[in-house]
Each structure stands twice: as C-alpha cells, then as structure tokens.
Design a protein around this motif. Structure first.
Motif, mmCIF file in Angstrom:
data_model
loop_
_atom_site.group_PDB
_atom_site.id
_atom_site.type_symbol
_atom_site.label_atom_id
_atom_site.label_comp_id
_atom_site.label_asym_id
_atom_site.label_seq_id
_atom_site.Cartn_x
_atom_site.Cartn_y
_atom_site.Cartn_z
ATOM 1 N N ASP A 1 0.845 -1.210 0.000
ATOM 2 C CA ASP A 1 0.000 0.000 0.000
ATOM 3 C C ASP A 1 0.877 1.256 0.000
ATOM 4 O O ASP A 1 0.847 2.069 0.940
ATOM 5 C CB ASP A 1 -0.939 0.018 1.223
ATOM 6 N N VAL B 1 -7.465 2.744 -6.081
ATOM 7 C CA VAL B 1 -6.289 2.767 -5.185
ATOM 8 C C VAL B 1 -5.950 4.212 -4.859
ATOM 9 O O VAL B 1 -5.654 4.560 -3.713
ATOM 10 C CB VAL B 1 -5.093 2.043 -5.852
ATOM 11 N N TYR C 1 -7.027 4.873 -0.938
ATOM 12 C CA TYR C 1 -5.833 4.880 -0.077
ATOM 13 C C TYR C 1 -5.083 6.212 -0.115
ATOM 14 O O TYR C 1 -4.004 6.321 0.449
ATOM 15 C CB TYR C 1 -4.878 3.745 -0.471
#
Lengths: 259, 277
Positions: free
Chosen positions: B159, B187, B191
C-alpha cells in the motif's frame, strides 16, 4: 593511421580500466554490505546450487584424472623399480596442483557460467531493477549470497576432487597393476605433509574460488541486456576465469613453494 | 497548500549524445492520479527511472516525497523505495518464484507480519487483479497480460504512497483493461495514494487521471485536466491527441533525407546487406 591506432589503444585502455573499476565496486559492495541473518538460507541455497550440483562432475573428473595419473606414473616408475612411490606421486600432484586447478576450471565451466547467465537474464528481464524498486538491494540479496556460496564451496570441491583422484589411483595401482598396498599408502603418508602440501593446495583453491565467482558475478551484472550480450558474458566468464586460474596458479606456486 | 509527491525542477538528462530532457519542470500533487503521455521514444520510462532513483539527472533537482534524490544516501534511497511501488512495462516478475511468492516478496522483506497475515494480504491483492486462482503458478505459465496484473498486485502489496505505472494498459483484454483502470483509480482515491501513469492509451489514461502531462522532444507540450487538454489549441498537442502523422511532432527518428538514404548507400550499410544481416 598512427593517430587512429593510438586512439584505439586509448579507448581500449579506458574501457579496461573502467571495467576493472566497476568489477572492484561490485566486489566491495558485496563484501561491505551489512550481513543480514535472513540471507543465510540464501547462502545455503547457493552452496547447494553451486556446490552440491557440481559434485557429480567433480567426482567423475577426479576419478578419471587420478586413474590416468596412476597409469602414467606406473609406466615411468616401474622402469626404475620405484613403483612404490606411485602413491606419493599421485597424491602430491593431485593435492598441490591438479586438484585445485582442474576443479576450479570445472567450477568455472559449470557453476560460474550458470551464475553469469542467471544474473544476466535477471538484468535483461528487469528483475534486478524491480527488486531495487521494491526497496531490496540486489547486491545484498542476489550478489552477496552467490559470492559467499561460491567462495565456500570451491575449496571443498577441490578436496573432494583430490580424495577421489587418490582413491582412483589406488584402485588402478594396487588393485589392477599389483603395486604393494602397504608401500603405496605408507610412502604417501610419509611424503605428504598436511601444512606443506594440503594447506597450500587449499589456499590455492580459496584464491581460485574468490576469483572465479567474482568474475562470474561481474560478467552477469555488467552484461548487456541482449541475447548477444548474455552469450558474450557467459563466454567471458569461462575464458577469463580459466586464464586467471592458470596465471594465478603459476604465481601462487612460485610464492608458496619457495622456488 | 497542496503537498507535492514529486517535484522536477529544471531537470536535464542525456543518454549518450541524445538529449532526453531539457530543463524539465513539473509537479505531481500528492493523492492525485497523474497521466504522463507522449510519443514513443520521448523518455517516459526514463522519467519513471529518474523518479525511482535508478538513474541520476545530469542537472536539476528531483524531490520524491520531500527527499532530494541527489542528496540522499543509498540506504535512504532504499528506505524511500519502500513507500514507492512500480509496475514495469515487462512485468519484471521474479521468474523462480510463484505468483503468490512474487506478491508476498515485498511483504516478507519489509514487514514483520506472520505467515497467515501475509497469506491473507496476498490473496486480497491477487483477488483484486482477478488472479487468486493463479497463485500457485509460475510467471512462465501466465500470459503477458496476466503477468502484468500480478506485477500490479505486487506493486500494491505494501500500500505505497506513490505508485508508478509503466504502460499499465498494454496487452490487456477489454475486460481486464476496465477492471485494472478502475483498480488504479480506486487505489488512488481510497488509499490516498499518488498514481503516476505513463501510457500511450490516451482515452483510458484521460478517463482515470486528474491531471495530464504530455511530453515531446524532452519537454512538456501540454498540461492540465483532461478537459483542459481537449480545449488546448497547441498544434503539437492536437497532433498527438488526434493521432495525426504530419505535424510539428516528428514521427520519424532523426535521419538524413529519405531519397539521399535510398540513393547514397554508405559502405557500412552495403556491408550489412552483403552479409545478409
């Protein structure tokens, strides 16, 4: 014409110097890096890849050379009635000279070329670059374990080569040609000194192991990422290693045996 | 004030005698999806290698997550790379590891998670690229497109704060293309990860990017949101976006006049033809 030749010589000299610099940098990086306990299994794996998988070729070659030495030695020594010294001759030649040299040449051909091809292919397929981008240093993860693996196994392979060669020599001399077993082994025991002969042979193979694995790693790491580049690098590994083994053997013999 | 994930300040880079970038300056805001487009051979992959610190610029400054790549030590660079992810054009999977082991590699190297936790994370990442069922396979047993999907899962494994994608849409079938481009977008938004996409695929890149840069001949010829670029009247930009062969952006690699090449054959060329290479 002269200027052109000078230019070529200059360019070649620069290329050689720069290549030597890169090779030294790679070696120092592999040696200086902080050892990581997580790399121990990687070194063990390399001992298997470079050492255990080379045992067959080492045993076969050691056997053949030991048998030939005994045959050749017998034909000469029997003329002067000294066949009892055959064991000593075979053992000394194997332990001091042929064991370290031939096992290093075989190691360069089997394991060294494989290391070069493997690293060169990893470079060509960007595996080394992707490892770097993951934050893992390929010098620590790929180069150093192979260096230590190769460095450790060659002296062991050379010892194995000599032991098998002596055994093959005894089979030919004692069991086949009828040399008296007692004199074959006792003359050998009296003549071969552990520190004067065996240790010096081991030192030779340690030096050869260092040089061969260094050349193999450097050729792979510095190869051009093309099929031709990889082929050249693999050939260079075998050729350069072989030449360096023979040259170093001369100087090591000169130094260690106080000629 | 917007924080920048990447800053290029007057960066010049030459490859041999060829000038790849001439005093290139641009910023990539943190948490944004930024597309970098341009004709082939314009240095897009080189740009990603500069951001990753794999090569150094001849001049100028590159800041990545606030770190000046010219000033940091090698150990700091490797530390920085732990929060970067990169999808290589070729996938660059480790050929002697299985798909599962490839994705687990960064987790094993950089975390102290136990085996069971790593297994969960790997399966989650593989599921997101549709390859959970291929976990036991080796890269050689996968198609090119599947390898790139595994490489994407690996790039996302930790991540990271910043992920660089080198041609992520090449070799994907239409279904995989849609899933992967949505995944990249998600993503970025979920995140708060910065995405830098280098691609030829104008439509797909524009669809998921907040900001686009168009590179040509070592400099930025257009920048802005996808809507802004469509409105831009610059001839170079229009030629690239509309895929026109004739215009200020050269299609041909620098070469002598066509007729001169055909008529005046050089000795070296003659030798090559004679050898049949």
């Amino acid at each position: 014409m002269l200027i052109h030749a000078l230019k070529q010589i200059g360019r070649l000299s620069l290329e050689i110097l720069s290549s030597m610099g890169r090779a030294l940098r790679l070696l120092s990086s592999a040696l200086i890096r902080r050892p990581d306990h997580r790399n121990i299994p990687l070194v063990i794996r390399q001992i298997y890849q470079l050492g255990v998988l080379s045992i067959l070729i080492i045993v076969c070659s050691g056997f053949a050379i030991g048998a030939v030495l005994a045959l050749q030695g017998y034909t000469q020594l029997v003329r002067v009635g000294s066949e009892s010294a055959l064991g000593l001759g075979v053992a000394l030649v194997l332990v001091m000279e042929i064991g370290p040299v031939v096992s290093a040449l075989l190691f360069a051909g089997r394991a060294g070329s494989a290391v070069t091809a493997e690293i060169g292919l990893m470079k060509a397929t960007e595996q080394l670059a992707s490892m770097e981008m993951i934050g893992v240093d390929p010098i620590t993860r790929i180069i150093a374990p192979r260096f230590w693996g190769g460095f450790i196994v060659l002296p062991l392979l050379a010892l194995m080569f000599s032991v098998v060669g002596i055994w093959a020599g005894s089979l030919v001399a004692v069991d086949w040609l009828g040399v008296y077993s007692g004199s074959f082994w006792s003359v050998m025991e009296q003549g071969v000194n552990f520190f004067d002969h065996v240790i010096k042979g081991i030192i030779k193979s340690i030096v050869f192991g260092f040089v061969v694995i260094w050349i193999s790693l450097y050729q792979g790491y510095d190869s051009l990422p093309t099929s031709e580049g990889l082929s050249t690098a693999t050939t260079n590994t075998v050729v350069f290693s072989s030449v360096w083994i023979l040259v170093l053997d001369f100087f090591l013999t000169l130094m260690m045996f106080e000629l | 004030m917007t924080r920048n994930s990447i800053v290029f300040d007057n960066v010049s880079y030459n490859f041999g005698k060829k000038e790849i970038f001439k005093k290139l300056s641009f910023e990539v805001p943190a948490g944004q999806t930024v597309g970098i487009m341009g004709p082939s051979g314009t240095g897009k992959t080189t740009l990603l290698r500069l951001i990753g610190g794999q090569i150094q610029p001849d001049n100028g400054t590159i800041l990545v997550e606030g770190k000046d790549l010219k000033k940091i030590k090698r150990t700091e660079l490797f530390e920085l790379r732990k929060c970067l992810g990169m999808l290589f054009q070729s996938g660059a999977l480790f050929s002697d590891l299985t798909v599962f082991e490839n994705v687990a590699f960064p987790l094993k190297e950089h975390t102290k998670l136990n085996g069971e936790m790593i297994r969960y994370l790997v399966l989650i990442k593989l599921n997101s690229v549709g390859l959970r069922g291929a976990a036991h396979l080796f890269p050689r047993e996968l198609s090119g497109g599947m390898q790139r999907r595994v490489a994407l899962a690996r790039a996302m494994a930790l991540d990271p704060k910043l992920i660089m994608y080198d041609e992520p849409f090449t070799g994907l079938d239409p279904i995989a293309l849609g899933v992967i481009s949505n995944l990249i977008k998600d993503v970025g938004s979920v995140y708060e990860c910065t995405n830098v996409i280098v691609s030829h695929d104008i439509e797909e890149t524009a669809r998921i990017s907040n900001l686009l840069y168009v590179l040509s001949e070592g400099e930025i010829i257009g920048q802005g949101s996808p809507q802004d670029l469509k409105k831009d009247d610059s001839p170079r930009l229009k030629q690239f976006l509309n895929g026109l062969p004739d215009g200020p952006v050269p299609f041909h690699y620098p070469a002598p006049e066509y007729m001169d090449s055909l008529i005046g054959m050089k000795n070296t060329e003659r030798a090559i033809i004679k050898r049949g290479d």
